[in-house]
Motif scaffolding. Structure first.
Motif, mmCIF file in Angstrom:
data_model
loop_
_atom_site.group_PDB
_atom_site.id
_atom_site.type_symbol
_atom_site.label_atom_id
_atom_site.label_comp_id
_atom_site.label_asym_id
_atom_site.label_seq_id
_atom_site.Cartn_x
_atom_site.Cartn_y
_atom_site.Cartn_z
ATOM 1 N N SER A 105 37.218 24.499 27.867
ATOM 2 C CA SER A 105 36.976 24.189 26.451
ATOM 3 C C SER A 105 35.929 23.092 26.309
ATOM 4 N N TRP A 106 36.040 22.068 27.160
ATOM 5 C CA TRP A 106 35.047 20.989 27.143
ATOM 6 C C TRP A 106 33.663 21.520 27.504
ATOM 7 N N GLY A 107 33.612 22.313 28.564
ATOM 8 C CA GLY A 107 32.324 22.869 28.999
ATOM 9 C C GLY A 107 31.719 23.805 27.972
ATOM 10 N N ALA A 108 32.565 24.580 27.288
ATOM 11 C CA ALA A 108 32.060 25.485 26.255
ATOM 12 C C ALA A 108 31.401 24.699 25.128
ATOM 13 N N MET A 109 32.011 23.582 24.730
ATOM 14 C CA MET A 109 31.416 22.752 23.676
ATOM 15 C C MET A 109 30.143 22.073 24.168
ATOM 16 N N VAL A 110 30.119 21.685 25.453
ATOM 17 C CA VAL A 110 28.925 21.067 26.037
ATOM 18 C C VAL A 110 27.744 22.046 25.994
ATOM 19 N N PHE A 111 27.980 23.280 26.420
ATOM 20 C CA PHE A 111 26.896 24.260 26.481
ATOM 21 C C PHE A 111 26.419 24.679 25.095
ATOM 22 N N THR A 112 27.359 24.859 24.177
ATOM 23 C CA THR A 112 26.987 25.423 22.884
ATOM 24 C C THR A 112 26.535 24.386 21.865
ATOM 25 N N CYS A 113 26.684 23.085 22.160
ATOM 26 C CA CYS A 113 26.334 22.079 21.157
ATOM 27 C C CYS A 113 24.837 21.796 21.109
ATOM 28 N N GLY A 114 24.077 22.369 22.020
ATOM 29 C CA GLY A 114 22.641 22.085 22.084
ATOM 30 C C GLY A 114 21.778 23.275 21.740
ATOM 31 N N LEU A 115 20.973 23.683 22.710
ATOM 32 C CA LEU A 115 19.943 24.703 22.479
ATOM 33 C C LEU A 115 20.393 26.088 22.919
ATOM 34 N N ALA A 116 21.665 26.409 22.735
ATOM 35 C CA ALA A 116 22.198 27.671 23.240
ATOM 36 C C ALA A 116 21.486 28.884 22.649
ATOM 37 N N ALA A 117 21.176 28.874 21.341
ATOM 38 C CA ALA A 117 20.495 30.009 20.721
ATOM 39 C C ALA A 117 19.088 30.163 21.288
ATOM 40 N N ASP A 118 18.395 29.053 21.504
ATOM 41 C CA ASP A 118 17.067 29.108 22.112
ATOM 42 C C ASP A 118 17.155 29.618 23.546
ATOM 43 N N ILE A 119 18.174 29.184 24.274
ATOM 44 C CA ILE A 119 18.353 29.651 25.653
ATOM 45 C C ILE A 119 18.509 31.161 25.686
ATOM 46 N N LEU A 120 19.299 31.701 24.758
ATOM 47 C CA LEU A 120 19.518 33.145 24.707
ATOM 48 C C LEU A 120 18.208 33.880 24.431
ATOM 49 N N VAL A 159 25.722 38.694 16.838
ATOM 50 C CA VAL A 159 26.932 37.881 16.669
ATOM 51 C C VAL A 159 26.876 36.641 17.562
ATOM 52 N N SER A 160 26.373 36.797 18.795
ATOM 53 C CA SER A 160 26.282 35.662 19.724
ATOM 54 C C SER A 160 25.330 34.600 19.192
ATOM 55 N N MET A 161 24.172 35.018 18.672
ATOM 56 C CA MET A 161 23.193 34.041 18.198
ATOM 57 C C MET A 161 23.692 33.302 16.960
ATOM 58 N N ILE A 162 24.346 34.024 16.061
ATOM 59 C CA ILE A 162 24.907 33.357 14.881
ATOM 60 C C ILE A 162 25.961 32.340 15.304
ATOM 61 N N ALA A 163 26.798 32.747 16.258
ATOM 62 C CA ALA A 163 27.841 31.834 16.738
ATOM 63 C C ALA A 163 27.232 30.641 17.473
ATOM 64 N N PHE A 164 26.187 30.880 18.267
ATOM 65 C CA PHE A 164 25.519 29.786 18.978
ATOM 66 C C PHE A 164 24.897 28.793 18.007
ATOM 67 N N TYR A 165 24.207 29.329 17.010
ATOM 68 C CA TYR A 165 23.623 28.448 15.996
ATOM 69 C C TYR A 165 24.716 27.615 15.309
ATOM 70 N N ALA A 166 25.804 28.292 14.973
ATOM 71 C CA ALA A 166 26.878 27.602 14.250
ATOM 72 C C ALA A 166 27.476 26.476 15.080
ATOM 73 N N THR A 167 27.726 26.726 16.386
ATOM 74 C CA THR A 167 28.313 25.690 17.212
ATOM 75 C C THR A 167 27.340 24.533 17.447
ATOM 76 N N SER A 168 26.043 24.853 17.593
ATOM 77 C CA SER A 168 25.048 23.794 17.756
ATOM 78 C C SER A 168 25.042 22.880 16.542
ATOM 79 N N PHE A 169 25.079 23.483 15.372
ATOM 80 C CA PHE A 169 24.978 22.684 14.152
ATOM 81 C C PHE A 169 26.312 22.076 13.737
#
Length: 503
Positions: free
Chosen positions: A88-103, A409-419
């Motif tokens: 859970s910690w790692g998931a928040m670490v990865f998705t809180c930044g540039l996850a959508a750009d990475i994808l 769906v992944s990109m929308i979710a990635f954007y949402a978690t980053s923001f």
């Protein structure tokens, strides 16, 4: 929170600066572009080694810190256990930044490197177009996050500071100057960079979302569709952030499930799992073998401008995002040691990023190398449109419409978690005093949730402004680099004092 506790320096002033920049972009697009390009060119050409030194330096310091006595410090009370599981910690670490750009870049960055003369001089496209993405999105950019997350976590959970701001992390060195104009300047700069960075990342990957929707449903693309996408993302992350950290954690876990499903589908059903894995394994070895060479390449004769156009750009881009993401990472790291935060970020953040580039990038590269689909030919035919090329690559997969649904769906979710993370941090910045562990009020969260989406929507109607705002982010990274060094030095000094106190 009472109104008198609100900080105008981190709410009103940055808002006014961004509004003035937007007016400058829209009213004088040519003049603003020329002025910003000149400044960016100066920073890249004349002072580019500054960015490279900071990048390599922060990585080395982070590793030293993790394995020094400082690495044993628990972010919280001695012996306190982590609040979140490692996943859970790692998931928040990865998705809180540039996850959508990475994808997005995972699918197509190798294409850009095939167009570079410098990459062709190094050797085969097979070897280097698969290596450079791993370097530019790997250990050095993530070192900004890992090191600063430890710094902010120490400030919040060990020293329990009642100001959750960028400048507060500098107090061990700045002292009383933290409460004066020096500290205010650091915070204003941080919030401006944060807002510019959010608009920049929206400008990078949102067109892919729009094109994926139009391809999937056979409808025409328009500015209003892009606005609708942005509003949907805003609603998603606003709902999550209003529920607090539990909502953010749930969304981050969902993101990783979607992301994993997308990668697994491409790997298993893409028809070339052996090629993907072998190319990725070779690229990792190539990157590690040449790591110092890649990290210190400056092109002093300016034969290709490759470091200026790529490496320096990426380091600066991650430095701008280092305003918000590491602060959020530090806030969720209570109970972990400094060593666990730093190395855990490399394990979860870096590995998730590299796996994405290895699977998605090498799938497209394999199509080109095996002659299954002329990706580079299509790229040239469509006028160098990376977004159209990514869609064309996806359409080579079986049941490609299902892949598009997963991507959307992944990109929308990635954007949402980053923001989510950015909104929470920006909300905390807006108070003069906020105790460690305290949360910003719902009205303040709503204010920032709306403000962060307004700028990207406004810029849709001025296409040139997107490039200008990206340049603003790069320029903002120059002074931020000095602040990052100051924060790290302050942390090392304060952590040393803390160890002496404990003894």
């Amino acid at each position: 929170m009472k109104k008198r506790n609100l900080d105008p320096a981190t709410t009103l002033y940055p808002f006014l600066v961004i509004v003035m920049l937007c007016l400058f972009f829209i009213l004088d697009p040519v003049g603003s572009t020329d002025a910003l390009s000149a400044i960016r060119g100066f920073l890249g050409n004349e002072l580019g080694v500054y960015y490279l030194l900071i990048g390599l330096g922060v990585l080395l310091v982070s590793l030293w810190t993790a394995f020094s006595p400082i690495g044993k410090i628990t972010l919280g009370k001695p012996g306190e256990k982590p609040k979140y599981s490692f996943f859970s910690w790692g998931a928040m670490v990865f998705t809180c930044g540039l996850a959508a750009d990475i994808l997005f870049y995972s699918f197509c960055e190798w294409i850009s490197y095939t167009q570079e003369s410098y990459v062709r001089q190094l050797g085969s496209v097979q070897d280097w177009a698969s290596t450079y993405p791993l370097f530019h999105w790997g250990f050095i950019p993530w070192s900004f996050y890992s090191m600063l997350a430890a710094c902010f976590g120490f400030m919040l959970h060990v020293r329990s500071r009642n100001k959750q701001k960028y400048s507060e992390a500098c107090r061990p060195i700045l002292g009383e100057k933290t409460d004066r104009w020096q500290g205010k300047l650091i915070d204003i700069l941080a919030v401006i960079a944060l807002i510019a960075g959010t608009a920049t990342t929206f400008s990078v990957a949102t067109p892919l979302l729009s094109l994926a929707l139009t391809t999937l449903f056979g409808i025409s693309s328009s500015k209003f569709m892009t606005i609708g996408i942005l509003i949907l993302i805003c609603l998603t992350y606003t709902i999550a952030v209003m529920k607090g950290i539990s909502g953010v954690s749930w969304l981050a876990n969902a993101c990783m499930a979607l992301f994993g499903a997308l990668l697994l589908y491409v790997l298993v059903f893409g028809g070339q799992p052996v090629y993907i894995l072998e190319t990725g394994f070779s690229a990792l070895g190539n990157m590690m073998h040449n790591f110092l060479l890649l990290s210190t390449r400056t092109d002093p004769l300016r034969e290709s401008f490759f470091p200026q156009n790529w490496t320096i750009f990426f380091w600066a881009y991650w430095m701008v995002w280092a305003v918000a993401s590491p602060f959020f990472m530090g806030s969720i790291s209570r109970g972990r040691t400094v060593k666990q935060v730093i190395l855990g970020t490399y394990v979860f953040g870096v590995m998730s990023t590299l796996i994405s580039f290895i699977v998605l990038g090498n799938y497209g590269l394999g199509l080109q190398m095996h002659g299954t689909f002329d990706v580079l030919g299509f790229f040239e035919e469509c006028g160098g449109d990376l977004y159209a090329t990514v869609i064309a690559i996806i359409q080579t997969l079986p049941a490609w419409k299902l892949v598009l649904v997963l991507l959307i769906v992944s990109m929308i979710a990635f954007y949402a978690t980053s923001f989510d993370g950015i909104t929470m941090v920006a909300s905390q910045y807006s108070y003069l005093h906020l105790k460690s562990g305290a949360d910003a009020g719902p009205k303040m969260k709503l204010f920032w949730a709306i403000l962060l989406i307004m700028l990207p929507i406004a810029l849709i109607f001025s296409e040139g402004s997107m490039n200008n705002l990206q340049t603003v982010s790069i320029i903002a990274a120059f002074p931020l680099g000095l602040v990052i060094l100051l924060i790290i030095a302050s942390f090392i000094r304060d952590a040393g004092n803390y160890l002496a106190e404990m003894q």
